[in-house]
Write an enzyme that holds these catalytic residues in place. Structure first.
Site, short mmCIF file in Angstrom:
data_model
loop_
_atom_site.label_atom_id
_atom_site.label_comp_id
_atom_site.label_asym_id
_atom_site.label_seq_id
_atom_site.Cartn_x
_atom_site.Cartn_y
_atom_site.Cartn_z
CG ASP A 1 -0.65 -20.31 1.55
OD1 ASP A 1 -0.08 -19.94 2.58
OD2 ASP A 1 -0.09 -21.02 0.69
CG ASP B 1 -7.78 -4.95 2.08
OD1 ASP B 1 -8.91 -4.90 2.58
OD2 ASP B 1 -7.50 -4.43 0.99
CE LYS C 1 3.10 -18.18 0.13
NZ LYS C 1 2.38 -19.45 0.21
CE1 TYR D 1 -2.77 -3.31 0.99
CE2 TYR D 1 -4.37 -1.55 0.74
CZ TYR D 1 -4.06 -2.89 0.80
OH TYR D 1 -5.05 -3.82 0.66
CG ASP E 1 -13.29 -7.91 2.37
OD1 ASP E 1 -13.11 -7.11 3.31
OD2 ASP E 1 -13.71 -7.55 1.26
#
Ligand code: ATP
Length: 366
Positions: A227, A251, A194, A147, A255
């Site tokens: 993941d 982010d 990750k 970002y 969701d």
């Protein structure tokens, strides 16, 4: 269906707030935002007013309104008003995909160093979903990562986007997550990464989380690859407690988690810095349902509860939260995102009626 004890309702981590209720009311910067923003923000103002607390609403331009008035999605004039307020309540602002102006949210978070994005994700009584007893806290780093907006075309057909991870920001967000966990009696913080692929960037983030974890022996600490986390959340979200994540993973996982408890219409959030706090729902501007009076205001109402707690108004926060729970558990009033036919106004008025009842009960008991 996995089950666990009922969620314990809780608040944000107040960094700054007025010491007592100001005689002329709390100065609240209000950013209506785009799409469904004005509709749900009106609902929030009405419900907050029903608590009987005095608020001075100060309208601040952002998003499309900011561009129309000042040529910027997050104008300097608006930032100054947010800084001067006791707290801010923000509706969603939309960002064009692949072109156009940069995100008002990113600008806001960077300019005011609102480094922690706190998103409690909890099952609501009477909102049936695949899962029961979901009680997660998402702590998302808010100021860096991909970002940072550092992208460039190296040669036509080749674009480089920079992922920026710093020790300072990683230590700061890890501290926030552990302090929040201690303050709210949470049992575990899980760092999400990750680092098997991004060995340097996510390796640094992980290293910072590990360092901070050693300072908080009362809170367990573990790590999960992003993941694998997504898969495990879908299988059984009650396995997790507090998640601390870099900006992008935060982010996306937010969701996903919203989907576990009924969708984007019911998950609140707060952006918190050293000396400023902006409360806003997780959802975006939802242009597909804007102007139809069918948006679910629950997310912004729960964000308003977080704001009340930040302002040291826990009783009012409890009243609003209880009112929302009551409407969901005792009535069939639901907006279409939860399978109902109620309008935003009908749902909001049902919450207001309950809040007024609690306020009256409290007044007659004292
Ligand atoms: P943006 O570009 O501003 O992020 P978006 O539509 O891509 O907007 P969201 O606003 O987050 O993303 O919404 C995704 C979907 O979820 C929308 O299609 C919308 O119908 C639904 N949604 C989001 N918020 C709400 C809400 N408060 N009430 C009902 N439905 C909602």
């Amino acid at each position: 269906m996995p089950s666990s004890p009922a969620p314990n309702k809780e608040s944000c981590n107040p960094m700054t707030a007025p010491l007592s209720r100001p005689v002329d009311g709390y100065k609240i910067a209000v950013l209506d935002g785009d799409g469904i923003g004005p509709e749900v923000m009106q609902a929030a103002r009405q419900v907050l007013t029903a608590t009987g607390i005095i608020f001075q609403w100060e309208s601040v331009s952002a998003g499309a309104a900011g561009i129309a008035l000042y040529g910027k999605a997050m104008p300097d004039e608006s930032l100054a008003m947010i800084k001067a307020a006791h707290a801010s309540l923000k509706g969603p602002t939309s960002t064009p995909i692949g072109h156009g102006h940069t995100s008002a949210n990113v600008a806001l978070r960077k300019a005011l160093s609102l480094y922690a994005n706190l998103r409690p994700v909890q099952s609501l009584p009477g909102v049936p979903t695949r899962y029961e007893g979901v009680d997660l806290v998402i702590v998302r780093e808010n100021t860096e990562d991909l970002y940072a907006g550092l992208e460039h075309v190296v040669v036509p057909g080749v674009v480089v986007g920079m992922k920026v991870i710093t020790e300072t920001a990683s230590l700061r967000i890890a501290e926030f997550a552990f302090q929040h966990a201690v303050k709210h009696g949470r049992r575990r913080v899980t760092a999400v990464h990750k680092a098997n692929i991004m060995k340097l960037a996510d390796g640094l983030f992980l290293n910072c989380c590990r360092r901070v974890a050693t300072k908080y022996p009362s809170v367990s600490y573990d790590e999960v690859i992003v993941d694998a986390l997504c898969m495990q959340l879908v299988k059984d979200p009650t396995r997790f407690d507090t998640l601390v994540l870099e900006n992008l993973y935060g982010d996306i996982v937010s969701d996903l988690c919203a989907g576990l408890v009924g969708g984007l219409g019911v998950v609140p959030g707060a952006n918190i810095g050293e000396d400023c706090a902006v409360f806003e729902a997780v959802h975006g501007s939802a242009p597909d349902i804007a102007g139809k009076n069918i948006a679910n205001p629950t997310a912004i109402l729960l964000s308003s509860c977080m704001m009340l707690e930040f302002l040291n108004e826990p009783e009012a926060a409890k009243q609003v939260r209880r009112a929302i729970d009551e409407v969901y558990s005792k009535t069939r009033i639901r907006t279409p995102d939860l399978g109902g036919t109620a309008t935003t106004d009908v749902f909001t008025n049902a919450v207001i009626d309950q809040v007024k009842r609690y306020v009256q009960e409290a007044a007659s008991a004292s």
